[in-house]
Structures are given as C-alpha cells and as structure tokens.
Design an enzyme around this catalytic site. Structure first.
Site, mmCIF file in Angstrom:
data_model
loop_
_atom_site.group_PDB
_atom_site.id
_atom_site.type_symbol
_atom_site.label_atom_id
_atom_site.label_comp_id
_atom_site.label_asym_id
_atom_site.label_seq_id
_atom_site.Cartn_x
_atom_site.Cartn_y
_atom_site.Cartn_z
ATOM 1 N N SER A 1 5.081 -10.222 0.450
ATOM 2 C CA SER A 1 4.448 -11.142 -0.508
ATOM 3 C C SER A 1 3.237 -11.780 0.170
ATOM 4 C CB SER A 1 5.447 -12.203 -0.973
ATOM 5 O OG SER A 1 6.014 -12.884 0.124
ATOM 6 N N ARG A 2 2.237 -12.132 -0.646
ATOM 7 C CA ARG A 2 0.955 -12.535 -0.051
ATOM 8 C C ARG A 2 0.327 -13.727 -0.758
ATOM 9 N NH1 ARG A 2 -1.566 -8.835 4.017
ATOM 10 N NH2 ARG A 2 0.102 -7.337 4.377
ATOM 11 N N ASP B 1 -9.116 -9.882 9.030
ATOM 12 C CA ASP B 1 -8.618 -8.534 8.724
ATOM 13 C C ASP B 1 -9.629 -7.420 8.985
ATOM 14 O OD1 ASP B 1 -6.269 -7.110 7.698
ATOM 15 O OD2 ASP B 1 -7.510 -6.566 5.991
ATOM 16 N N TYR C 1 -1.184 -3.664 -7.166
ATOM 17 C CA TYR C 1 -0.960 -4.401 -5.919
ATOM 18 C C TYR C 1 -2.215 -4.428 -5.028
ATOM 19 C CZ TYR C 1 -0.025 -5.391 -1.119
ATOM 20 O OH TYR C 1 -0.151 -5.903 0.124
ATOM 21 N N GLY C 2 -2.495 -5.571 -4.478
ATOM 22 C CA GLY C 2 -3.560 -5.876 -3.508
ATOM 23 C C GLY C 2 -4.351 -4.713 -2.930
ATOM 24 N N ARG D 1 0.842 -1.191 0.000
ATOM 25 C CA ARG D 1 0.000 0.000 0.000
ATOM 26 C C ARG D 1 0.884 1.250 0.000
ATOM 27 N NH1 ARG D 1 -1.760 0.810 4.377
ATOM 28 N NH2 ARG D 1 -1.101 -1.024 5.516
ATOM 29 N N LYS E 1 -9.567 -2.628 1.663
ATOM 30 C CA LYS E 1 -9.280 -1.476 2.518
ATOM 31 C C LYS E 1 -10.047 -0.232 2.066
ATOM 32 C CE LYS E 1 -6.985 -3.873 5.266
ATOM 33 N NZ LYS E 1 -5.621 -4.218 5.405
ATOM 34 N N GLY F 1 0.523 -19.890 18.694
ATOM 35 C CA GLY F 1 -0.455 -20.711 19.415
ATOM 36 C C GLY F 1 -0.485 -20.419 20.910
ATOM 37 N N ASN G 1 -0.430 -17.700 22.303
ATOM 38 C CA ASN G 1 -1.263 -16.537 22.632
ATOM 39 C C ASN G 1 -2.605 -16.966 23.225
ATOM 40 O OD1 ASN G 1 0.743 -14.793 21.768
ATOM 41 N ND2 ASN G 1 -0.026 -14.740 19.658
ATOM 42 N N HIS H 1 -10.467 -2.493 11.515
ATOM 43 C CA HIS H 1 -9.365 -3.334 11.025
ATOM 44 C C HIS H 1 -9.142 -4.450 12.039
ATOM 45 C CE1 HIS H 1 -4.926 -3.361 9.390
ATOM 46 N NE2 HIS H 1 -5.664 -4.280 8.818
ATOM 47 N N LYS I 1 -2.804 -10.443 12.919
ATOM 48 C CA LYS I 1 -4.246 -10.738 12.906
ATOM 49 C C LYS I 1 -4.534 -12.118 12.317
ATOM 50 C CE LYS I 1 -5.392 -7.028 10.704
ATOM 51 N NZ LYS I 1 -4.022 -6.490 10.707
ATOM 52 N N THR I 2 -3.965 -12.389 11.123
ATOM 53 C CA THR I 2 -4.237 -13.690 10.489
ATOM 54 C C THR I 2 -3.787 -14.807 11.417
ATOM 55 O OG1 THR I 2 -3.976 -12.698 8.313
ATOM 56 C CG2 THR I 2 -3.826 -15.097 8.432
ATOM 57 N N SER J 1 -1.207 -3.519 10.336
ATOM 58 C CA SER J 1 -0.829 -4.421 9.252
ATOM 59 C C SER J 1 0.431 -5.209 9.609
ATOM 60 C CB SER J 1 -0.587 -3.616 7.980
ATOM 61 O OG SER J 1 -1.746 -2.896 7.643
ATOM 62 N N ALA J 2 0.399 -6.497 9.276
ATOM 63 C CA ALA J 2 1.518 -7.402 9.528
ATOM 64 C C ALA J 2 1.925 -7.461 11.005
ATOM 65 C CB ALA J 2 2.720 -7.058 8.639
ATOM 66 N N CYS J 3 0.932 -7.388 11.890
ATOM 67 C CA CYS J 3 1.199 -7.508 13.332
ATOM 68 C C CYS J 3 0.463 -8.687 13.959
ATOM 69 C CB CYS J 3 0.840 -6.215 14.048
ATOM 70 S SG CYS J 3 1.976 -4.873 13.670
HETATM 71 P P1 GTP Z 1 -2.183 -7.723 7.470
HETATM 72 O O1 GTP Z 1 -2.680 -8.766 6.533
HETATM 73 O O2 GTP Z 1 -1.121 -6.864 6.856
HETATM 74 O O3 GTP Z 1 -3.268 -6.891 8.044
HETATM 75 O O4 GTP Z 1 -1.362 -8.483 8.641
HETATM 76 P P2 GTP Z 1 -1.803 -9.335 9.929
HETATM 77 O O5 GTP Z 1 -2.099 -8.426 11.058
HETATM 78 O O6 GTP Z 1 -2.847 -10.317 9.552
HETATM 79 O O7 GTP Z 1 -0.446 -10.085 10.309
HETATM 80 P P3 GTP Z 1 -0.030 -11.632 10.189
HETATM 81 O O8 GTP Z 1 -0.854 -12.518 11.059
HETATM 82 O O9 GTP Z 1 0.022 -11.983 8.747
HETATM 83 O O10 GTP Z 1 1.440 -11.606 10.785
HETATM 84 C C1 GTP Z 1 2.462 -10.802 10.239
HETATM 85 C C2 GTP Z 1 3.800 -11.228 10.744
HETATM 86 O O11 GTP Z 1 3.827 -11.231 12.173
HETATM 87 C C3 GTP Z 1 4.205 -12.624 10.295
HETATM 88 O O12 GTP Z 1 5.538 -12.596 9.860
HETATM 89 C C4 GTP Z 1 4.066 -13.460 11.531
HETATM 90 O O13 GTP Z 1 4.948 -14.526 11.532
HETATM 91 C C5 GTP Z 1 4.326 -12.468 12.666
HETATM 92 N N1 GTP Z 1 3.579 -12.839 13.903
HETATM 93 C C6 GTP Z 1 2.261 -13.110 13.987
HETATM 94 N N2 GTP Z 1 1.895 -13.459 15.243
HETATM 95 C C7 GTP Z 1 3.026 -13.398 15.983
HETATM 96 C C8 GTP Z 1 3.325 -13.649 17.382
HETATM 97 O O14 GTP Z 1 2.460 -14.000 18.188
HETATM 98 N N3 GTP Z 1 4.622 -13.449 17.775
HETATM 99 C C9 GTP Z 1 5.593 -13.063 16.889
HETATM 100 N N4 GTP Z 1 6.833 -12.909 17.359
HETATM 101 N N5 GTP Z 1 5.356 -12.843 15.571
HETATM 102 C C10 GTP Z 1 4.102 -13.000 15.130
HETATM 103 C C1 SPV Z 2 -2.835 -4.539 5.325
HETATM 104 O O1 SPV Z 2 -1.856 -3.906 4.894
HETATM 105 O O2 SPV Z 2 -3.361 -4.281 6.426
HETATM 106 C C2 SPV Z 2 -3.393 -5.659 4.542
HETATM 107 C C3 SPV Z 2 -2.890 -5.864 3.181
HETATM 108 O O3 SPV Z 2 -4.272 -6.364 4.997
HETATM 109 S S1 SPV Z 2 -3.606 -4.791 2.027
HETATM 110 O O4 SPV Z 2 -4.830 -5.415 1.513
HETATM 111 O O5 SPV Z 2 -2.641 -4.614 0.957
HETATM 112 O O6 SPV Z 2 -3.945 -3.541 2.651
HETATM 113 MN MN MN Z 3 -4.789 -5.695 7.153
#
Ligand code: GTP
Ligand code: SPV
Ligand code: MN
Length: 595
Positions: free
Chosen positions: A376-377, A280, A200-201, A71, A209, A503, A505, A229, A255-256, A251-253
């Site tokens: 990458s996704r 998400d 891009y996504g 983004r 989003k 896990g 968590n 979010h 959630k998935t 993002s990338a913290c």
């Molecule tokens: P978006 O799709 O961008 O919104 O991201 P998200 O919030 O869904 O994040 P996602 O679950 O994909 O995790 C992003 C990164 O964080 C990955 O590289 C995971 O390995 C890492 N991660 C997720 N959960 C944990 C955790 O409990 N501890 C640690 N150390 N890393 C984690």
């Molecule tokens: C984020 O960045 O929070 C995502 C990926 O979930 S994107 O759809 O590119 O915004």
């Molecule tokens: Mn997201």
C-alpha cells in the site's frame, strides 16, 4: 479544448481518440478549478473517498482491485525491432505483433468513458534535463496522482513548443482490470507506452517507471546520459557545505527512508542535516564542470506506507498530512483517517481493511492479519516534505559525490564497502542481488540478481547498459563519483536485523563522505575497501558494539566464492553483450578470494 497547437501532439491524440472512442475528451490544464471538479466527480462515483478534511486536508483514499496491487513484471514488455536490443532480462515482443495484438483490445475501450489528456514534464519546467510526456487515460485517479507526481498541465506543452516531436506518448486504459489481459508495454523506438487492464501506480502513472526509467534509460544510452532507480540526498555538514549522494536500492529496500533520513542526536547536535532531492529516480548527466549532475524528474513521492512511522521516517509521515492520496491502506471509520502496519501499535477498532471489509482492527491485528496491503502506498507532494532540498527545483540539478548500491542480503554483503574505481564500481552494481519484496507481484524474499536495482526498469539490453555505465565512467574520468555498496539487512541466526538502520544509516554515510573527501582510512579486502570497524561512529547506540560492527563488516570467503559462481551464471546470459572489462573484474575478484 486542445491546449496546444503542436501538430504532432494533436495528430497522436486524434489517433488515440479514434482508437479508444471515448464519449468525451478533457485536456488537463492543471488549474485548481479543474482538479477540484475532477476530485468531486471521483468522490461522487466512489472512485476515491475524501478523508477527514480537518486532520488530513486535501487527502483522498483509493482502493485498487485485489488482483491489481503491484507492478506486474511478467506482463511488462520491451518491444524493439531486434530481440537482442531488449536483452535477456526483458520480456520481448516484435512491435508490429504487439500493436496488432493490443489494438483490438483498445478499440472502443473508452466508450461511455471520458478520456483525459495529461501534459506533463519530468524534471523542473525549463530544465535542460527535463522531458515532456503526454498521457491519455480514462482514470481520474491517474490524473490526480500525475498532478502530484509530475509537473502537470499547460506549462508542459509550453515547454514542448509548437513543433517538437520529442514527447513520450502514453496510452492508458483501465478496460476491465482483467489480470489475464493486463499489459504494460514499451516501444522505445516510437517513444510510446501502452498500458491496459490495470489501475495500480507503477503500471499506470506512465511518467514514473515506464517513462522516467524504461524509456528514459533507452534515451539516455543514445543521448549520453543516465536514467537510474536512485534517490538523491544532500548531506549538510556542520560547516554548511552540502555533499550530494545518489543511491540505487531495489523496490521497497529503503530509498525513501534514506532520502529523508534524520541523523542521530549526536550528529544533529553538531549541525549535520539531510536534504531530500528525490526518493526514487535520478536523471544524471555530465555537467560543464566535468562532474556528474543529477535531477529528480518527479514532483512527489509514491512511497510504501507499511513501516512508515514517526521513528522510522518522520519526514515521510509529515509529507502525507495534506493533499495526499492513500492507496490500499486501512481506513479508520470513526474519524476517516488511515492506518497501516508499522504506523503504531494501535490499529483502529472500527476499521475497513484494504480489501474493503469492515473488521475489528484490533482483533484482526492480534490475529496477525494484514489491515493494509504490504505494497500500500501514499502519493505525497514533494513540497510537503519538511526536509525538501532548496535545490529541488534547480534546473541544473545537483553535483553527485558518491553513488551507493545496496539491497537486502541476509548474509553475504557487508554493511559497507567501497569499489576500487569506477569500473570495479560498475561491476559491483552489475552484480547486485536482493531479496524480492511486495512491490512486484510474485514471490517475496527470494534472492535474485538486480543490477543497479534496474532489472525491472532497464528499457534495453542490460549488457549494453553495463557498457554505457563504463562509457560514462570514461567520460567523467577523475571527476567521477566514488562508488559504494551498503547492506542494512544482515540478519542474525534468529533472522533479526543486526544493524539498526533508518536514521542510524547516517553513520555509514558519514564514512562515505569522509572517503570522498580523503578524510578516512580504509582496509583493502577481497571485495573492496572497507572502513576500519572503529571508524564507524557507534556513539549512542545501545546494541551495537565494536564487535558487532566487526561482524557486520566481515567478508565470508566461502559465501563469496559461491557468489562468484552465481555472478558467472548471470553474466553468461548476456553472451558477447557483456563487456569484457566486467568479466575481468570477476576474474580479479576470484583471484583475490583464492589468495
Ligand atoms: P520503492 O518505492 O518501492 O522503490 O521503495 P524504497 O526503496 O523507497 O523503499 P522504502 O524506503 O519505502 O522502504 C521499504 C521498506 O524497507 C519499509 O518497510 C521500511 O520500513 C524498510 N526499511 C527502510 N530502510 C530500512 C533500514 O535501514 N533498515 C531496515 N531494517 N528496514 C528498512
Ligand atoms: C517501485 O516498485 O520501485 C516503486 C513503486 O517505486 S511503482 O511506482 O509501483 O513502481
Ligand atoms: Mn521504486
């Protein structure tokens, strides 16, 4: 052939055709035959590549332009008549000015190309919480992704009906993928999104989003609901009862990962299980019973590939075994499978890395070079997920017991704490901060304020957004979910994560649910209620002792005093838009820290 008689849709699509001048127009009905034909066409032009159809049936590979991998927040705009309505955290431009600037860029942009008209529903078709969007695009990759991420096709038009004007108009053109002229623009007052020069996504799958957060948050403010979010999960206890939790992390913290968590053995043996409703986005509304109910408006997962493996997130990995699109990961040329950092320690020798260069993956890996882009996704259908909730398609959604905020904080935030009440919880969410990640272009690892993980996604003035949160709390009264904050990312002096995460968590969710049910005690600290260290179950953990938990829960008063200064600075940006109740919370926090 047009798939609807709705004159509002027909008129708008005509306008878009007149503007962009495509050679042909294809209405996406969502049928298997049509999607198959589009897939074949995209394969023949090289837009996508078919992967190993025995190992990964129905799976495709796509590479975006190297300048177009995340983004772009600095090129994302909220265009409202009054600048104040976009607020200090959004890029703003006058709508007329922006239309005037972009119109020439779209003029004839689809000459020599096909326009695809995509009807889609965000939310289960027929759900009172669902909303319809129409995206026109010149990208088959977008069509194929929207098919996974939304309920796409004719049914969405049927749901809209023949007269309604309540649909979000999305215009996307790849143009030349020119980063200098890339724009992701929202006109909330017109229900309209214009995106250009990206493939891009998050920039081009306009249901995600752009609609489900930026436009929907604006609609939610006006209509009395919330677009957040947030992941949504169901935690099943041994007695079969399921409690639902939603959680907002940037993002990338994580959630998935949290949404698909597999509990540690001690828990699974007792009968605990986690069900995924969403990973998400959540749309939340007060239900007839007075509680807060949530749906996941999406139909698939656009998940971060790196770090996904059998141990960290088996359910996500399983979800990608069929009918999935992989973007910017590494390809194993021997068997046309995929690889990314953190999948295993065995990168393919005969590899094509994300930029398209053929390399010896093992050597590359040993040299510490990236084979997959950090952002990458995978785009995977929700129905592939082994732990998809039986309530996933329930038009009513699920009732939320707890809301969790969290982010990446190396020091300040403890493992978990509970807000004193909804107003304090809103304060906690509004003051969230997190280290930036590769999900957006720009520096990685810099701490920034990211209220409710919505900084890049709130479609209106964030001061008004905080006020909306407070209003929702008033409406929900004593039926409001409890609010918590978590941090899986505290590090030791060497920079290693202290808490095992993933896990494990579950151990924190366990305390959270106990608190919701009145079954756990808490200690009052300056920042909120915390568990007693012995109330976090550490059975079966090798490296985490009671002392480590005590340490993870420690509230460093000096650091928090610094935090107060940072919050003040952030709050002051909003002027008189910032609700007084939140300044009061800040004063109270400062008082407690000074005690
Ligand atoms: P978006 O799709 O961008 O919104 O991201 P998200 O919030 O869904 O994040 P996602 O679950 O994909 O995790 C992003 C990164 O964080 C990955 O590289 C995971 O390995 C890492 N991660 C997720 N959960 C944990 C955790 O409990 N501890 C640690 N150390 N890393 C984690
Ligand atoms: C984020 O960045 O929070 C995502 C990926 O979930 S994107 O759809 O590119 O915004
Ligand atoms: Mn997201």
């Amino acid at each position: 052939m047009a798939l609807t008689k709705n004159p509002n849709v027909l008129k708008w699509v005509d306008e878009m055709i007149t503007l962009t001048k495509p050679d042909s127009v294809v209405w996406i009905d969502g049928s298997k035959e049509q999607l198959e034909a589009l897939k074949n066409e995209a394969c023949s032009t090289g837009e996508v590549m078919e992967l190993n159809q025995e190992k990964l049936p129905g799976c495709l590979y796509h590479r975006t332009d190297p300048t177009d991998v995340a983004r772009v927040e600095d090129r994302t705009f909220i265009c409202t008549t009054n600048k104040e309505d976009a607020g200090p955290t959004n890029n703003w431009c006058d709508p007329e000015e922006m239309y005037a600037k972009l119109t020439p860029m779209y003029d004839g942009v689809m000459k020599g190309r096909t326009m695809y008209v995509i009807p889609y529903s965000m939310g289960p078709i027929g759900s009172p919480l669902a909303k319809v969007g129409v995206e026109v695009t010149d990208s088959i990759y977008v069509v194929l992704n929207m098919n996974i991420m939304t309920r796409m096709g004719k049914a969405a038009f049927d749901n809209l009906g023949d007269t309604s004007d309540d649909f979000v108009r999305g215009l996307h053109a790849k143009a030349q993928i020119d980063p200098e002229n890339r724009y992701i623009v929202h006109f909330p007052e017109d229900n309209t999104i214009w995106s250009i020069n990206s493939g891009y996504g998050g920039n081009v799958l306009l249901g995600k989003k752009c609609f489900a957060l930026r436009i929907a948050s604006y609609q939610g403010k006006n209509e009395g609901w919330m677009a957040e979010h947030m992941l949504i999960l169901g935690l099943e206890k041994p007695n079969g009862e399921v409690k639902y939790i939603s959680a907002a992390f940037p993002s990338a913290c994580g959630k998935t990962n949290l949404a698909m968590l597999i509990p540690p053995e001690g828990y699974t043996k007792k009968g605990y299980k986690v069900w995924t409703v969403g990973d998400d986005i959540a749309w939340l509304k007060k239900g007839e019973d007075g509680r807060l109910w949530a749906i996941n408006p999406e139909n698939g997962f656009f998940g971060v590939a790196p770090g996904t493996n059998e141990k960290s997130n088996l359910n996500a990995l399983e979800s990608t075994k069929k009918d999935t699109i992989f973007t910017n990961v590494c390809v194993n040329n021997d068997d046309l499978t995929v690889w990314w950092e953190g999948l295993d320690k065995n990168p393919p020798e005969n590899a094509t890395e994300w930029l398209g260069k053929k390399v010896n993956g093992k050597e590359y890996f040993a040299e510490g070079k990236k084979l997959a882009h950090p952002n990458s996704r995978f785009t995977a259908p929700a129905e592939n997920c082994p732990c998809i909730s039986p309530e996933f398609n329930n038009p009513k959604g699920v009732p939320i017991s707890a809301i969790i905020f969290g982010g990446r904080r190396a020091k300040t935030a403890p493992l978990v704490y509970e807000a004193f009440d909804w107003t304090h919880g809103t304060f906690v969410g509004s003051t969230m901060a997190s280290e930036t990640t590769a999900a957006a272009a720009g520096a990685v690892g810099v701490v920034r304020r990211d209220p409710m993980a919505m900084l890049p996604f709130c479609g209106y003035n964030m001061g008004d957004y905080f006020a909306h949160w407070l209003e929702m709390g008033e409406k929900l009264g004593d039926k409001a979910p409890k609010i918590f904050n978590v941090n899986w990312f505290r590090t030791d002096d060497e920079g290693n994560f202290i808490w095992p995460g993933f896990g494990d968590n579950m151990r924190v969710l366990d305390w959270i649910i106990d608190r919701c049910e009145g079954n756990a005690e808490a200690v009052e600290t300056a920042i909120g209620y915390e568990p007693k260290p012995e109330d976090i179950n550490i059975e079966g953990l090798d490296d985490v002792t009671l002392d480590v938990v005590t340490d993870l829960l420690n509230v460093d008063i000096a650091l928090w005093k610094e935090e107060v200064k940072g919050i003040k600075e952030f709050y002051d940006k909003f002027g008189d838009k910032l609700p007084k109740a939140l300044y009061d919370e800040l004063d109270k926090l400062e008082e407690r820290l000074n005690k």
